[in-house]
Design a protein around this motif. Structure first.
Motif, PDB file in Angstrom:
ATOM      1  N   PHE B 137       0.837  -1.210   0.000  1.00 22.22           N
ATOM      2  CA  PHE B 137       0.000   0.000   0.000  1.00 22.22           C
ATOM      3  C   PHE B 137       0.869   1.257   0.000  1.00 22.22           C
ATOM      4  N   CYS B 138       0.207   2.391  -0.250  1.00 19.13           N
ATOM      5  CA  CYS B 138       0.903   3.677  -0.147  1.00 19.13           C
ATOM      6  C   CYS B 138       0.021   4.691   0.556  1.00 19.13           C
ATOM      7  N   ALA B 139       0.642   5.762   1.005  1.00 15.12           N
ATOM      8  CA  ALA B 139      -0.056   6.857   1.678  1.00 15.12           C
ATOM      9  C   ALA B 139       0.308   8.154   0.974  1.00 15.12           C
ATOM     10  N   ILE B 140      -0.706   8.913   0.588  1.00 18.79           N
ATOM     11  CA  ILE B 140      -0.487  10.161  -0.153  1.00 18.79           C
ATOM     12  C   ILE B 140      -1.254  11.288   0.537  1.00 18.79           C
ATOM     13  N   ASN B 141      -0.580  12.399   0.772  1.00 21.46           N
ATOM     14  CA  ASN B 141      -1.229  13.594   1.296  1.00 21.46           C
ATOM     15  C   ASN B 141      -1.786  14.356   0.096  1.00 21.46           C
ATOM     16  N   LEU B 142      -3.100  14.512   0.019  1.00 25.49           N
ATOM     17  CA  LEU B 142      -3.700  15.165  -1.158  1.00 25.49           C
ATOM     18  C   LEU B 142      -3.666  16.688  -1.067  1.00 25.49           C
ATOM     19  N   SER B 143      -3.148  17.227   0.025  1.00 29.53           N
ATOM     20  CA  SER B 143      -3.059  18.686   0.116  1.00 29.53           C
ATOM     21  C   SER B 143      -1.932  19.198  -0.777  1.00 29.53           C
ATOM     22  N   ASP B 144      -2.234  20.221  -1.575  1.00 25.90           N
ATOM     23  CA  ASP B 144      -1.172  20.822  -2.380  1.00 25.90           C
ATOM     24  C   ASP B 144      -0.685  22.147  -1.781  1.00 25.90           C
ATOM     25  N   ASN B 145      -0.849  22.307  -0.472  1.00 27.78           N
ATOM     26  CA  ASN B 145      -0.262  23.480   0.195  1.00 27.78           C
ATOM     27  C   ASN B 145       1.248  23.502   0.055  1.00 27.78           C
ATOM     28  N   LEU B 146       1.893  22.347   0.167  1.00 24.20           N
ATOM     29  CA  LEU B 146       3.355  22.306   0.247  1.00 24.20           C
ATOM     30  C   LEU B 146       4.001  21.527  -0.891  1.00 24.20           C
ATOM     31  N   LYS B 147       3.215  21.117  -1.878  1.00 19.98           N
ATOM     32  CA  LYS B 147       3.820  20.468  -3.042  1.00 19.98           C
ATOM     33  C   LYS B 147       2.957  20.758  -4.265  1.00 19.98           C
ATOM     34  N   PRO B 148       3.563  20.672  -5.446  1.00 23.15           N
ATOM     35  CA  PRO B 148       2.799  20.978  -6.655  1.00 23.15           C
ATOM     36  C   PRO B 148       1.727  19.914  -6.918  1.00 23.15           C
ATOM     37  N   TRP B 149       0.579  20.356  -7.402  1.00 24.79           N
ATOM     38  CA  TRP B 149      -0.488  19.404  -7.714  1.00 24.79           C
ATOM     39  C   TRP B 149      -0.023  18.378  -8.750  1.00 24.79           C
ATOM     40  N   ALA B 150       0.841  18.773  -9.654  1.00 24.81           N
ATOM     41  CA  ALA B 150       1.313  17.844 -10.697  1.00 24.81           C
ATOM     42  C   ALA B 150       1.991  16.623 -10.082  1.00 24.81           C
ATOM     43  N   LEU B 151       2.686  16.809  -8.953  1.00 28.16           N
ATOM     44  CA  LEU B 151       3.346  15.677  -8.298  1.00 28.16           C
ATOM     45  C   LEU B 151       2.312  14.727  -7.686  1.00 28.16           C
ATOM     46  N   ILE B 152       1.253  15.308  -7.109  1.00 28.89           N
ATOM     47  CA  ILE B 152       0.185  14.463  -6.546  1.00 28.89           C
ATOM     48  C   ILE B 152      -0.418  13.605  -7.652  1.00 28.89           C
ATOM     49  N   GLU B 153      -0.682  14.256  -8.779  1.00 21.64           N
ATOM     50  CA  GLU B 153      -1.309  13.566  -9.902  1.00 21.64           C
ATOM     51  C   GLU B 153      -0.403  12.430 -10.418  1.00 21.64           C
ATOM     52  N   LYS B 154       0.867  12.722 -10.525  1.00 21.71           N
ATOM     53  CA  LYS B 154       1.826  11.707 -10.985  1.00 21.71           C
ATOM     54  C   LYS B 154       1.872  10.522 -10.012  1.00 21.71           C
ATOM     55  N   ARG B 155       1.907  10.828  -8.721  1.00 25.68           N
ATOM     56  CA  ARG B 155       1.949   9.740  -7.736  1.00 25.68           C
ATOM     57  C   ARG B 155       0.676   8.905  -7.763  1.00 25.68           C
ATOM     58  N   LEU B 156      -0.460   9.555  -7.936  1.00 25.21           N
ATOM     59  CA  LEU B 156      -1.729   8.800  -8.010  1.00 25.21           C
ATOM     60  C   LEU B 156      -1.698   7.823  -9.175  1.00 25.21           C
ATOM     61  N   ARG B 157      -1.256   8.302 -10.326  1.00 23.03           N
ATOM     62  CA  ARG B 157      -1.237   7.430 -11.515  1.00 23.03           C
ATOM     63  C   ARG B 157      -0.278   6.258 -11.331  1.00 23.03           C
ATOM     64  N   LEU B 158       0.920   6.551 -10.848  1.00 18.61           N
ATOM     65  CA  LEU B 158       1.904   5.477 -10.682  1.00 18.61           C
ATOM     66  C   LEU B 158       1.457   4.498  -9.596  1.00 18.61           C
ATOM     67  N   ALA B 159       0.847   5.003  -8.528  1.00 26.61           N
ATOM     68  CA  ALA B 159       0.359   4.115  -7.463  1.00 26.61           C
ATOM     69  C   ALA B 159      -0.747   3.206  -7.992  1.00 26.61           C
ATOM     70  N   ALA B 160      -1.615   3.747  -8.840  1.00 26.54           N
ATOM     71  CA  ALA B 160      -2.677   2.920  -9.431  1.00 26.54           C
ATOM     72  C   ALA B 160      -2.069   1.875 -10.365  1.00 26.54           C
ATOM     73  N   GLN B 161      -1.070   2.274 -11.151  1.00 31.11           N
ATOM     74  CA  GLN B 161      -0.418   1.329 -12.062  1.00 31.11           C
ATOM     75  C   GLN B 161       0.341   0.240 -11.298  1.00 31.11           C
ATOM     76  N   ALA B 162       0.853   0.602 -10.114  1.00 30.38           N
ATOM     77  CA  ALA B 162       1.539  -0.392  -9.269  1.00 30.38           C
ATOM     78  C   ALA B 162       0.538  -1.279  -8.543  1.00 30.38           C
ATOM     79  N   ASP B 163      -0.751  -0.946  -8.640  1.00 26.66           N
ATOM     80  CA  ASP B 163      -1.830  -1.679  -7.971  1.00 26.66           C
ATOM     81  C   ASP B 163      -1.648  -1.705  -6.440  1.00 26.66           C
ATOM     82  N   PHE B 164      -1.168  -0.595  -5.897  1.00 28.60           N
ATOM     83  CA  PHE B 164      -1.142  -0.431  -4.445  1.00 28.60           C
ATOM     84  C   PHE B 164      -2.566  -0.167  -3.930  1.00 28.60           C
ATOM     85  N   ALA B 165      -2.899  -0.645  -2.732  1.00 30.97           N
ATOM     86  CA  ALA B 165      -3.981  -0.002  -1.983  1.00 30.97           C
ATOM     87  C   ALA B 165      -3.448   1.371  -1.592  1.00 30.97           C
ATOM     88  N   MET B 166      -4.332   2.332  -1.405  1.00 34.43           N
ATOM     89  CA  MET B 166      -3.877   3.707  -1.133  1.00 34.43           C
ATOM     90  C   MET B 166      -4.645   4.300   0.041  1.00 34.43           C
TER      91      MET B 166
END
Lengths: 261, 261
Positions: B137-166
């Motif tokens: 599994f993985c854990a992702i902070n969806l707040s973009d206060n401290l990181k670019p939204w593009a990084l969140i989006e990239k991590r979501l896609r790669l986590a889904a492709q890795a078939d992690f629970a999230m």
């Protein structure tokens, strides 16, 4: 719907990584109320014997048999604590119990079954080292007993590309000595040689050992089955201190220009 | 190396998701020994006042200022507990304190600073629902206060492709109402509509609400800032039960032919 179904229960509890001061009061109360404790030998040995409590130790790799035994006893009205180290929902007994429920007697679904969380090894190790999982992270079980090695390899690559910090459970065992070396090879293909890696062995016990190295310095022999391995993200840093181990942490912020793609 | 540096300390402690029975004895002992408690208002309010203990409440988004205050007090010899909800190393105060240490007075590095883990919201929520994080599994902070939204989006896609629970922390706030909807859109591009999603609100408190839906049924309004969102892997299953909520769990095994690529 018989009386015994209503009074028996199965509670799948997490004992944390080893230190009794990390066992939650909720879990302690369940152990005090149980008539039976089932689990892998070293975890059951953490439970103090007392009159009225039967301890059922079983060997590794018999998780579903152990789960069935717990469910059978609960359906006879017994109060059964299934003990895991760490958190029972993280590479431990909770999934095995639910597999047994799904395949088992229909009345098992009516039982009072609960999971009580515990401190998982990855986060106990992170706390000891600083805050390496202070940003987005993932947890991967490196054992290929129950999944194809190709899937582990794929997840490692994608996790590195996502720039997650990573926690590896079961990095190495006598029966699978080569897997962790292959995992390190994949990390070397995907990450820079300065990437920080923590080997945290027997966290919170008297045998605790924590070692921080770079990916370039890491060797397979640094891990064994009592080790959880933490891999930093590209932003994970080390604060050096005089006469004390370094603090390893991942900052909360990712500046926009650091986004690698 | 003065006496005050040696006697003061900072312990960054996790109070767990809300229920006092989930606070570890180790954390309880630190609170009993502290002269000062600092933290975000609702977490400090969980600490019982007593003579000799000063409670310092501060607002959200002043984490580094709060951390500096804790370090200053410790360097004057005070025993300071920095309180976080959940686990302090998971999207909480531990990283903020180490950022302050790294940028701050050199003698802060000599302080006795420790992180004491707590039960993190994602794993408390998982335990309530069954064992959805029972595999990688993985854990992702969806707040973009401290990181670019593009990084969140990239991590979501790669986590889904890795078939992690999230597990998603901070899925939605008044100041960022649209982010979680975008996250659901990405999941819909990467995952099948039957994918299971858990919305776990205020876990382990009297206001706890847990809802299990499919990705097709999920809407942004199902989450708020008190919600942790869990997304199953492709293998996460539901066991239906009469008169009780379903059990949601991820089996321990991945059969070789299921490897999606």
């Amino acid at each position: 719907m018989t009386g015994s179904v209503k009074t028996g229960w199965v509670k799948i509890v997490g004992l944390g990584p080893g230190d009794e001061a990390l066992v939650t009061p909720e879990v302690r109360a369940v152990i005090d109320e149980a008539t039976d404790v089932v689990g892998y030998i070293p975890y059951v040995r953490r439970i103090a014997p007392r009159p009225g409590l039967t301890l059922h130790e079983s060997d590794n790799r018999v998780e579903v048999e152990r789960a069935r035994h717990a469910l059978e006893m609960a359906s006879e009205g017994r109060r059964v604590a299934v003990v895991s180290s760490g958190d029972p929902g993280v590479f431990a007994m909770a999934s095995a119990v639910f597999e047994a429920v799904e395949e088992g007697a229909p009345n098992w679904r009516n039982l009072d079954i609960r999971v009580l969380p515990g401190i998982t090894a990855m986060l106990a190790a992170a706390a000891r080292a600083g805050a390496p999982m202070g940003h987005d992270f993932c947890a991967i079980n490196l054992s290929d007993n129950l999944k194809p090695w190709a899937l582990i390899e794929k997840r490692l690559r994608l996790a590195a590309q996502a720039d997650f910090a990573m926690g590896f459970y079961n990095p190495r065992s006598r029966s699978r000595p080569e897997g962790f070396g292959r995992a390190l090879d994949i990390l070397r293909e995907e990450c820079e040689p300065e990437r920080l890696i923590l080997f945290a062995r027997a966290v919170s016990t008297p045998e605790e050992e924590i070692r921080c190295v770079t990916l370039a310095e890491a060797t397979p022999e640094m891990a064994d089955m009592r080790t959880v391995v933490l891999v930093g993200s590209s932003l994970t840093r080390r604060i050096l201190r005089e006469g004390q181990p370094p603090i390893v942490y991942t900052p909360r912020s990712v500046p926009a220009p650091s986004d690698p793609e």
